[in-house]
Enzyme design. Structure first.
Site, PDB file in Angstrom:
ATOM      1  CB  CYS A 101     -10.737   5.358   0.308  1.00  0.00           C
ATOM      2  SG  CYS A 101     -10.975   5.235   1.868  1.00  0.00           S
ATOM      3  CG  HIS A 123      -8.911   8.005   7.277  1.00  0.00           C
ATOM      4  ND1 HIS A 123      -8.547   7.448   5.982  1.00  0.00           N
ATOM      5  CD2 HIS A 123      -8.035   8.872   7.882  1.00  0.00           C
ATOM      6  CE1 HIS A 123      -7.222   8.199   5.767  1.00  0.00           C
ATOM      7  NE2 HIS A 123      -7.040   8.968   6.956  1.00  0.00           N
TER       8      HIS A 123
END
Length: 298
Positions: free
Chosen positions: A292, A196
């Site tokens: 996250c 990511h």
């Protein structure tokens, strides 16, 4: 200004020309009640199935929540759901926006991993109860988009940084740019350990970014250096093992970061940031850390 930029030669604006955006004032958090490692969908999970200390994970999450409380953010806490151990990483299921006239919008994610697709409806309910206009991508055209795992707002500017290559399709950024009338700088990710964008790029303030350079192409580095005046680099160890670049700086001053990032922390302090270290060791086993584990909302 809708456009997708993939090389520095396509940059035809400066930050000062872009529309300003307010900073979010609310934080969405998902309780880690059902957090564990049950499967392997990224390299960090390997060897950790059944290896999570749930009491330690809850303590880590509690301390991180307290950090947002202490900074004065309203924390909206959602219950975790049985069968979705990674739902605690609530940066991934959506991508919110606020328009120049104050309208709140959100694009719901199309999760790449089958194991996580069922998380999205639970997060959608939060937006339904929070006066957001809910937007959807055409799943017949785009098979993956993982929200703010890969799409990051520039600090206080209407500009999106979009990562692609592992969990998000490059092609998805054209409709996102159109829906939000916002330019997107698309960055190709090259290392599966940094799957990511939020694992290798942390936007600290309007002029400063923290990156792990080897997660990007040369073209990507050139784009980053074209926009940010100050680029702080993390070492391989701190970026890969401690997720240093998965830090968050919600107000442009205070940086929340995984415990033990000695070199990066020194650089952050030298650059004028206030560093707050938090243990997220249990969550690192699943390939996630501070950034996250939250979603900033308006």
């Amino acid at each position: 200004m809708a456009k997708v930029i993939a090389s520095s030669s396509q940059l035809d604006f400066s930050l000062s020309e872009l529309e300003s955006m307010p900073l979010p004032e609310k934080v969405l958090l998902v309780k880690p009640t059902y957090f564990t490692v049950e499967y392997v969908i990224n390299p960090h999970m390997e060897g950790h199935i059944g290896d999570v200390d749930k009491l330690a994970a809850q303590n880590e999450w509690d301390h991180l929540k307290s950090a947002y409380d202490e900074l004065g953010y309203y924390t909206h806490v959602v219950e975790g759901q049985r069968g979705y151990p990674d739902m605690v990483f609530c940066a991934n299921q959506s991508f919110p926006n606020i328009t120049k006239d104050g309208k709140k919008q959100v694009i719901m994610s199309v999760m790449h991993a089958r194991e996580r697709q069922g998380e999205v409806p639970f997060i959608r309910k939060v937006y339904e109860e929070s006066s957001y206009e809910i937007l959807y991508l055409d799943e017949s055209k785009f098979n993956s988009f993982e929200g703010m795992g890969d799409a990051l707002w520039h600090h206080k500017k209407r500009l999106i940084w979009g990562g692609y290559g592992f969990r998000t399709s490059k092609e998805v950024y054209e409709p996102i740019s159109d829906l939000f009338d916002t330019p997107v700088i698309a960055l190709e990710l090259t290392d599966e350990r940094f799957y990511h964008l939020d694992t290798c790029l942390c936007i600290l303030d309007e002029a400063t970014a923290l990156i792990y350079p080897k997660a990007f192409t040369d073209e990507g580095i050139e784009l980053i250096e074209s926009i940010f005046e100050n680029v702080i680099e993390a070492s391989k160890y701190e970026a890969e093992k401690l997720f240093a670049c998965n830090a968050t700086c919600p107000d442009g001053k205070n940086v929340f970061i995984q415990q033990g990032c000695v070199d990066v922390n020194h650089k952050l302090k030298e650059a004028g940031f206030k560093v707050h270290e938090y243990s997220t060791y249990e969550f690192l086993k699943s390939g996630g850390s501070v950034f996250c584990m939250k979603m900033l909302l308006w």
